[in-house]
Design a protein around this motif. Structure first.
Motif, PDB file in Angstrom:
ATOM      1  N   VAL A 191       0.833  -1.203   0.000  1.00  0.00           N
ATOM      2  CA  VAL A 191       0.000   0.000   0.000  1.00  0.00           C
ATOM      3  C   VAL A 191       0.868   1.253   0.000  1.00  0.00           C
ATOM      4  CG1 VAL A 191      -1.768   1.291   1.256  1.00  0.00           C
ATOM      5  CG2 VAL A 191      -1.900  -1.201   1.136  1.00  0.00           C
ATOM      6  N   LEU A 192       1.974   1.235   0.746  1.00  0.00           N
ATOM      7  CA  LEU A 192       2.878   2.385   0.757  1.00  0.00           C
ATOM      8  C   LEU A 192       3.407   2.668  -0.638  1.00  0.00           C
ATOM      9  CD1 LEU A 192       4.911   1.790   4.052  1.00  0.00           C
ATOM     10  CD2 LEU A 192       3.170   3.548   3.627  1.00  0.00           C
ATOM     11  N   ALA A 193       3.736   1.603  -1.369  1.00  0.00           N
ATOM     12  CA  ALA A 193       4.201   1.793  -2.743  1.00  0.00           C
ATOM     13  C   ALA A 193       3.103   2.390  -3.617  1.00  0.00           C
ATOM     14  CB  ALA A 193       4.683   0.461  -3.322  1.00  0.00           C
ATOM     15  N   GLU A 194       1.865   1.964  -3.369  1.00  0.00           N
ATOM     16  CA  GLU A 194       0.742   2.442  -4.168  1.00  0.00           C
ATOM     17  C   GLU A 194       0.460   3.922  -3.946  1.00  0.00           C
ATOM     18  OE1 GLU A 194      -3.868   1.045  -5.111  1.00  0.00           O
ATOM     19  OE2 GLU A 194      -2.468  -0.296  -4.109  1.00  0.00           O
ATOM     20  N   ILE A 195       0.729   4.423  -2.746  1.00  0.00           N
ATOM     21  CA  ILE A 195       0.453   5.835  -2.462  1.00  0.00           C
ATOM     22  C   ILE A 195       1.706   6.702  -2.616  1.00  0.00           C
ATOM     23  CG2 ILE A 195      -1.427   5.246  -0.892  1.00  0.00           C
ATOM     24  CD1 ILE A 195       0.437   5.880   1.447  1.00  0.00           C
ATOM     25  N   GLY A 196       2.781   6.116  -3.117  1.00  0.00           N
ATOM     26  CA  GLY A 196       3.989   6.899  -3.373  1.00  0.00           C
ATOM     27  C   GLY A 196       4.861   7.124  -2.157  1.00  0.00           C
ATOM     28  N   ALA A 197       4.758   6.240  -1.149  1.00  0.00           N
ATOM     29  CA  ALA A 197       5.532   6.409   0.074  1.00  0.00           C
ATOM     30  C   ALA A 197       6.593   5.331   0.252  1.00  0.00           C
ATOM     31  CB  ALA A 197       4.602   6.416   1.289  1.00  0.00           C
ATOM     32  N   ALA A 198       6.891   4.585  -0.808  1.00  0.00           N
ATOM     33  CA  ALA A 198       7.823   3.457  -0.691  1.00  0.00           C
ATOM     34  C   ALA A 198       9.241   3.907  -0.347  1.00  0.00           C
ATOM     35  CB  ALA A 198       7.836   2.650  -1.993  1.00  0.00           C
ATOM     36  N   ASP A 199       9.618   5.126  -0.751  1.00  0.00           N
ATOM     37  CA  ASP A 199      10.990   5.593  -0.542  1.00  0.00           C
ATOM     38  C   ASP A 199      11.157   6.424   0.720  1.00  0.00           C
ATOM     39  OD1 ASP A 199      11.837   4.356  -2.902  1.00  0.00           O
ATOM     40  OD2 ASP A 199      11.299   6.100  -4.120  1.00  0.00           O
ATOM     41  N   VAL A 200      10.077   6.613   1.477  1.00  0.00           N
ATOM     42  CA  VAL A 200      10.194   7.363   2.731  1.00  0.00           C
ATOM     43  C   VAL A 200      10.927   6.495   3.751  1.00  0.00           C
ATOM     44  CG1 VAL A 200       8.939   8.516   4.598  1.00  0.00           C
ATOM     45  CG2 VAL A 200       8.046   8.592   2.256  1.00  0.00           C
ATOM     46  N   PRO A 201      11.957   7.020   4.412  1.00  0.00           N
ATOM     47  CA  PRO A 201      12.691   6.216   5.404  1.00  0.00           C
ATOM     48  C   PRO A 201      11.763   5.678   6.481  1.00  0.00           C
ATOM     49  CG  PRO A 201      13.878   8.239   4.915  1.00  0.00           C
ATOM     50  CD  PRO A 201      12.552   8.355   4.236  1.00  0.00           C
ATOM     51  N   GLN A 202      12.073   4.465   6.940  1.00  0.00           N
ATOM     52  CA  GLN A 202      11.227   3.813   7.937  1.00  0.00           C
ATOM     53  C   GLN A 202      12.022   3.422   9.176  1.00  0.00           C
ATOM     54  OE1 GLN A 202       8.771   0.506   6.682  1.00  0.00           O
ATOM     55  NE2 GLN A 202       8.448   1.365   4.633  1.00  0.00           N
ATOM     56  N   LEU A 203      11.296   3.362  10.281  1.00  0.00           N
ATOM     57  CA  LEU A 203      11.784   2.736  11.486  1.00  0.00           C
ATOM     58  C   LEU A 203      10.692   1.750  11.886  1.00  0.00           C
ATOM     59  CD1 LEU A 203      13.346   4.552  14.570  1.00  0.00           C
ATOM     60  CD2 LEU A 203      12.095   2.416  14.745  1.00  0.00           C
ATOM     61  N   VAL A 204      11.028   0.467  11.918  1.00  0.00           N
ATOM     62  CA  VAL A 204      10.037  -0.559  12.217  1.00  0.00           C
ATOM     63  C   VAL A 204       9.909  -0.721  13.721  1.00  0.00           C
ATOM     64  CG1 VAL A 204       9.390  -2.976  11.915  1.00  0.00           C
ATOM     65  CG2 VAL A 204      10.509  -1.751  10.054  1.00  0.00           C
ATOM     66  N   VAL A 205       8.671  -0.657  14.215  1.00  0.00           N
ATOM     67  CA  VAL A 205       8.400  -0.789  15.647  1.00  0.00           C
ATOM     68  C   VAL A 205       7.592  -2.063  15.865  1.00  0.00           C
ATOM     69  CG1 VAL A 205       7.372   0.263  17.678  1.00  0.00           C
ATOM     70  CG2 VAL A 205       8.391   1.710  15.910  1.00  0.00           C
ATOM     71  N   PHE A 206       8.226  -3.068  16.480  1.00  0.00           N
ATOM     72  CA  PHE A 206       7.520  -4.300  16.816  1.00  0.00           C
ATOM     73  C   PHE A 206       6.816  -4.090  18.151  1.00  0.00           C
ATOM     74  CE2 PHE A 206       8.718  -8.291  14.327  1.00  0.00           C
ATOM     75  CZ  PHE A 206       8.848  -7.584  13.141  1.00  0.00           C
TER      76      PHE A 206
END
Length: 398
Positions: free
Chosen positions: A310-325
């Motif tokens: 979904v992030l790729a679909e809305i154009g957010a695939a390249d935004v840096p991420q921090l994964v929170v488990f």
């Protein structure tokens, strides 16, 4: 507009149907569909699954399985049939005639939940647009004033051609008006973003699969009282608060803008993704995404993959991420990680990961420290999110 879907009726009981076409994400227990039904106010009374190579053009499941479903519905007293997959308008009509009961699919179920939960003006507009787009293909059954016979699935009479055309035009005009109003909202949001940019505000958006604990984490971080519950799509409307991170690597305290956004789910209707573009734009324009994952859910890898899609679909695939488990407190002792911070490979690149419990507060200080480093360093996204200082990747035991 009307619908056979009756979420306000406490007696409404649903028979859940799932069809396995050999796809890896098939939910054999129909657990998620059951949660969706309960969220919408329905009582799942029975579940049935079957395997097919391809959908039947007329009935989706074939006449033999349709007869089996009809018999099971009679035995259990089900008042509605819910499919875990999307049905075409023709398949839906044919199934209702064959079964003699209202038939709905996963798409309408999610739309109904969104319609119940939307609170803000923007959220209501977004849901209304998605509903109009979906229902426009199902005029014969969905618009009550088109029926000559009140109630039930009509066996006598029906809509006239002229009336259907008039209503199609009416829906088209309603869709156009709603889109124009959403465009106005989008322009207002863009103005607010430009103001934040001028103030040099570092923006963080919480994203993740529904019921991963995003709103609980949001409340724990900013001491807010945003609605949070152990249910799917507890919140739909974006909430933004200032998060004070204390001393950063630059030696001064700093506040950042933290936004809680709508949760994602498998097979999220495209109409909803389009309609919620204005809200989801918060994620696409953020400086950092906190991808919240339910660590206690055994299907979290598939859920993470769906969020990435979904992030790729809305154009957010390249935004840096921090994964929170999240939901560390719900993990059995033998499944707890050795370190609260490490790295995780997401789409072929290493991404920092932090383990927390929004419920107990465990790990929140480590998360705040990481966010402070990211927000306080010039060129933070590149220099603050490198995995060098984190522990190596650790796999959670199955």
């Amino acid at each position: 507009m009307s619908s056979s879907f009756q979420p306000e009726n406490p007696l409404a009981s649903a028979l859940l149907v799932g069809v396995d076409f050999g796809l890896p994400h098939f939910d054999g227990e129909l657990e998620e569909l059951g949660l969706l039904a309960q969220t919408a106010g329905l009582n799942p009374v029975a579940r049935i699954t079957c395997k097919r190579r391809a959908p039947d053009a007329a009935l989706f499941i074939g006449s033999g399985k349709a007869d089996e479903i009809k018999l099971l519905a009679e035995e259990t007293g089900a008042t509605e049939i819910l499919f875990d997959q999307s049905l075409s308008p023709a398949q839906q009509r044919n199934l209702e005639r064959h079964l003699g009961l209202p038939v709905n699919d996963r798409t309408l179920l999610i739309l109904e939940i969104f319609a119940q939960r939307a609170r803000s003006h923007e959220g209501k507009l977004q849901v209304e647009l998605a509903r109009l787009q979906y229902l426009s293909t199902r005029l014969v059954r969905r618009w009550s004033h088109l029926e000559r016979q009140r109630g039930g699935i009509g066996t006598r009479g029906g809509p006239g051609e002229t009336q259907i055309e008039l209503d199609r035009r009416m829906i088209g005009e309603a869709i156009k008006r709603t889109r124009e109003r959403l465009e106005k909202v989008k322009r207002q949001r863009n103005t607010q973003r430009r103001q934040r940019e001028r103030r040099d505000t570092f923006t963080i958006s919480l994203v993740g699969y529904t019921n991963a604990g995003k709103s609980s984490l949001f409340n724990a971080l900013v001491k807010a009282r945003a609605y949070a519950a152990d249910q799917l799509f507890a919140t739909l409307d974006t909430t933004t608060r200032q998060l004070y991170l204390g001393n950063t690597a630059t030696g001064a305290g700093r506040s950042v803008s933290l936004s809680d956004t709508v949760g994602f789910i498998r097979d999220l209707p495209h109409g909803l993704i389009d309609a919620f573009q204005a809200t989801l734009q918060e994620a696409a324009d953020a400086d950092l995404l906190l991808h919240v994952v339910d660590a206690s859910n055994p299907n979290h890898p598939e859920q993470m993959a769906e969020v990435q899609r979904v992030l790729a679909e809305i154009g957010a695939a390249d935004v840096p991420q921090l994964v929170v488990f999240n939901k560390l407190d719900a993990l059995e002792s033998e499944r707890r990680p050795l370190h609260l911070a490490d790295t995780l490979e997401v789409d072929g690149r290493p991404v920092p990961r932090v383990f927390v419990s929004a419920h107990t507060g465990e790990g929140l200080s480590a998360l705040r420290e990481r966010l402070a480093d990211v927000a306080g360093v010039s060129g933070a996204v590149e220099s603050g999110l490198t995995p060098d200082s984190a522990a190596p990747l650790q796999e959670l035991p199955a």
